[in-house]
Design a protein around this motif. Structure first.
Motif, PDB file in Angstrom:
ATOM      1  N   MET A  57     -12.117  11.167  13.722  1.00  0.00           N
ATOM      2  CA  MET A  57     -11.590  12.137  12.793  1.00  0.00           C
ATOM      3  C   MET A  57     -11.521  11.511  11.408  1.00  0.00           C
ATOM      4  O   MET A  57     -11.072  10.382  11.249  1.00  0.00           O
ATOM      5  N   LYS A  58     -11.987  12.238  10.413  1.00  0.00           N
ATOM      6  CA  LYS A  58     -11.877  11.784   9.029  1.00  0.00           C
ATOM      7  C   LYS A  58     -10.914  12.688   8.295  1.00  0.00           C
ATOM      8  O   LYS A  58     -10.846  13.888   8.553  1.00  0.00           O
ATOM      9  N   LEU A  59     -10.170  12.091   7.383  1.00  0.00           N
ATOM     10  CA  LEU A  59      -9.140  12.818   6.662  1.00  0.00           C
ATOM     11  C   LEU A  59      -9.170  12.377   5.217  1.00  0.00           C
ATOM     12  O   LEU A  59      -9.360  11.202   4.921  1.00  0.00           O
ATOM     13  N   GLY A  60      -9.025  13.303   4.296  1.00  0.00           N
ATOM     14  CA  GLY A  60      -8.979  12.966   2.881  1.00  0.00           C
ATOM     15  C   GLY A  60      -7.716  13.507   2.243  1.00  0.00           C
ATOM     16  O   GLY A  60      -7.188  14.532   2.653  1.00  0.00           O
ATOM     17  N   ILE A  61      -7.237  12.789   1.242  1.00  0.00           N
ATOM     18  CA  ILE A  61      -6.072  13.221   0.490  1.00  0.00           C
ATOM     19  C   ILE A  61      -6.452  13.221  -0.978  1.00  0.00           C
ATOM     20  O   ILE A  61      -6.921  12.195  -1.502  1.00  0.00           O
ATOM     21  N   ALA A  62      -6.306  14.341  -1.640  1.00  0.00           N
ATOM     22  CA  ALA A  62      -6.598  14.436  -3.069  1.00  0.00           C
ATOM     23  C   ALA A  62      -5.362  14.031  -3.865  1.00  0.00           C
ATOM     24  O   ALA A  62      -4.265  14.492  -3.598  1.00  0.00           O
ATOM     25  N   VAL A  63      -5.560  13.155  -4.833  1.00  0.00           N
ATOM     26  CA  VAL A  63      -4.479  12.702  -5.694  1.00  0.00           C
ATOM     27  C   VAL A  63      -4.851  13.058  -7.118  1.00  0.00           C
ATOM     28  O   VAL A  63      -5.901  12.651  -7.613  1.00  0.00           O
ATOM     29  N   GLU A  64      -4.008  13.836  -7.758  1.00  0.00           N
ATOM     30  CA  GLU A  64      -4.297  14.262  -9.123  1.00  0.00           C
ATOM     31  C   GLU A  64      -4.161  13.111 -10.114  1.00  0.00           C
ATOM     32  O   GLU A  64      -4.986  12.912 -10.981  1.00  0.00           O
ATOM     33  N   ARG A  65      -3.088  12.350  -9.974  1.00  0.00           N
ATOM     34  CA  ARG A  65      -2.885  11.192 -10.853  1.00  0.00           C
ATOM     35  C   ARG A  65      -1.783  10.301 -10.296  1.00  0.00           C
ATOM     36  O   ARG A  65      -0.941  10.746  -9.530  1.00  0.00           O
ATOM     37  N   PHE A  66      -1.821   9.045 -10.697  1.00  0.00           N
ATOM     38  CA  PHE A  66      -0.762   8.105 -10.363  1.00  0.00           C
ATOM     39  C   PHE A  66       0.167   8.031 -11.553  1.00  0.00           C
ATOM     40  O   PHE A  66      -0.271   7.924 -12.696  1.00  0.00           O
ATOM     41  N   LEU A  67       1.440   8.065 -11.299  1.00  0.00           N
ATOM     42  CA  LEU A  67       2.426   8.046 -12.377  1.00  0.00           C
ATOM     43  C   LEU A  67       2.888   6.645 -12.733  1.00  0.00           C
ATOM     44  O   LEU A  67       3.500   6.440 -13.767  1.00  0.00           O
ATOM     45  N   GLY A  68       2.616   5.684 -11.869  1.00  0.00           N
ATOM     46  CA  GLY A  68       3.045   4.316 -12.117  1.00  0.00           C
ATOM     47  C   GLY A  68       3.608   3.702 -10.852  1.00  0.00           C
ATOM     48  O   GLY A  68       3.562   4.298  -9.788  1.00  0.00           O
ATOM     49  N   ASN A  69       4.117   2.513 -10.982  1.00  0.00           N
ATOM     50  CA  ASN A  69       4.703   1.802  -9.851  1.00  0.00           C
ATOM     51  C   ASN A  69       6.219   1.842  -9.944  1.00  0.00           C
ATOM     52  O   ASN A  69       6.778   1.702 -11.027  1.00  0.00           O
ATOM     53  N   GLU A  70       6.849   2.023  -8.809  1.00  0.00           N
ATOM     54  CA  GLU A  70       8.305   2.007  -8.730  1.00  0.00           C
ATOM     55  C   GLU A  70       8.725   1.339  -7.432  1.00  0.00           C
ATOM     56  O   GLU A  70       7.995   1.387  -6.453  1.00  0.00           O
ATOM     57  N   GLU A  71       9.871   0.728  -7.448  1.00  0.00           N
ATOM     58  CA  GLU A  71      10.453   0.200  -6.222  1.00  0.00           C
ATOM     59  C   GLU A  71      11.414   1.237  -5.673  1.00  0.00           C
ATOM     60  O   GLU A  71      12.119   1.898  -6.432  1.00  0.00           O
ATOM     61  N   PHE A  72      11.430   1.394  -4.357  1.00  0.00           N
ATOM     62  CA  PHE A  72      12.327   2.356  -3.744  1.00  0.00           C
ATOM     63  C   PHE A  72      12.684   1.907  -2.343  1.00  0.00           C
ATOM     64  O   PHE A  72      12.021   1.049  -1.779  1.00  0.00           O
ATOM     65  N   VAL A  73      13.721   2.477  -1.806  1.00  0.00           N
ATOM     66  CA  VAL A  73      14.187   2.171  -0.453  1.00  0.00           C
ATOM     67  C   VAL A  73      13.724   3.291   0.466  1.00  0.00           C
ATOM     68  O   VAL A  73      13.916   4.463   0.168  1.00  0.00           O
ATOM     69  N   ILE A  74      13.091   2.925   1.567  1.00  0.00           N
ATOM     70  CA  ILE A  74      12.629   3.906   2.545  1.00  0.00           C
ATOM     71  C   ILE A  74      13.666   4.011   3.656  1.00  0.00           C
ATOM     72  O   ILE A  74      14.027   3.015   4.288  1.00  0.00           O
ATOM     73  N   LYS A  75      14.147   5.219   3.878  1.00  0.00           N
ATOM     74  CA  LYS A  75      15.090   5.493   4.966  1.00  0.00           C
ATOM     75  C   LYS A  75      14.292   5.892   6.205  1.00  0.00           C
ATOM     76  O   LYS A  75      13.250   6.540   6.103  1.00  0.00           O
ATOM     77  N   PRO A  76      14.762   5.538   7.390  1.00  0.00           N
ATOM     78  CA  PRO A  76      14.045   5.915   8.613  1.00  0.00           C
ATOM     79  C   PRO A  76      14.030   7.429   8.814  1.00  0.00           C
ATOM     80  O   PRO A  76      14.873   8.155   8.289  1.00  0.00           O
ATOM     81  N   LEU A  77      13.049   7.873   9.592  1.00  0.00           N
ATOM     82  CA  LEU A  77      12.946   9.295   9.921  1.00  0.00           C
ATOM     83  C   LEU A  77      14.057   9.707  10.873  1.00  0.00           C
ATOM     84  O   LEU A  77      14.568   8.883  11.637  1.00  0.00           O
TER      85      LEU A  77
END
Length: 53
Positions: free
Chosen positions: A1-21
């Motif tokens: 299976m192939k999958l593509g994701i279109a990205v309009e633009r990158f806004l920059g880099n940021e650090e963030f905390v990922i909470k579990p699902l």
């Protein structure tokens, strides 16, 4: 299976905390977790390992 994701633009880099699902969807391989952006919106974080070829 192939999958593509279109990205309009990158806004920059940021650090963030990922909470579990929540327990009801923690087995989902596509999603890594959630975080909150600088405007207070909940953002779903995709799992980059899922998209490896």
């Amino acid at each position: 299976m192939k999958l593509g994701i279109a990205v309009e633009r990158f806004l920059g880099n940021e650090e963030f905390v990922i909470k579990p699902l929540p327990k009801s969807i923690e087995g989902n391989k596509l999603l890594l977790g959630t975080t909150i952006d600088y405007e207070g919106n909940v953002v779903i974080v995709l799992n980059p390992e899922y998209f490896k070829m």
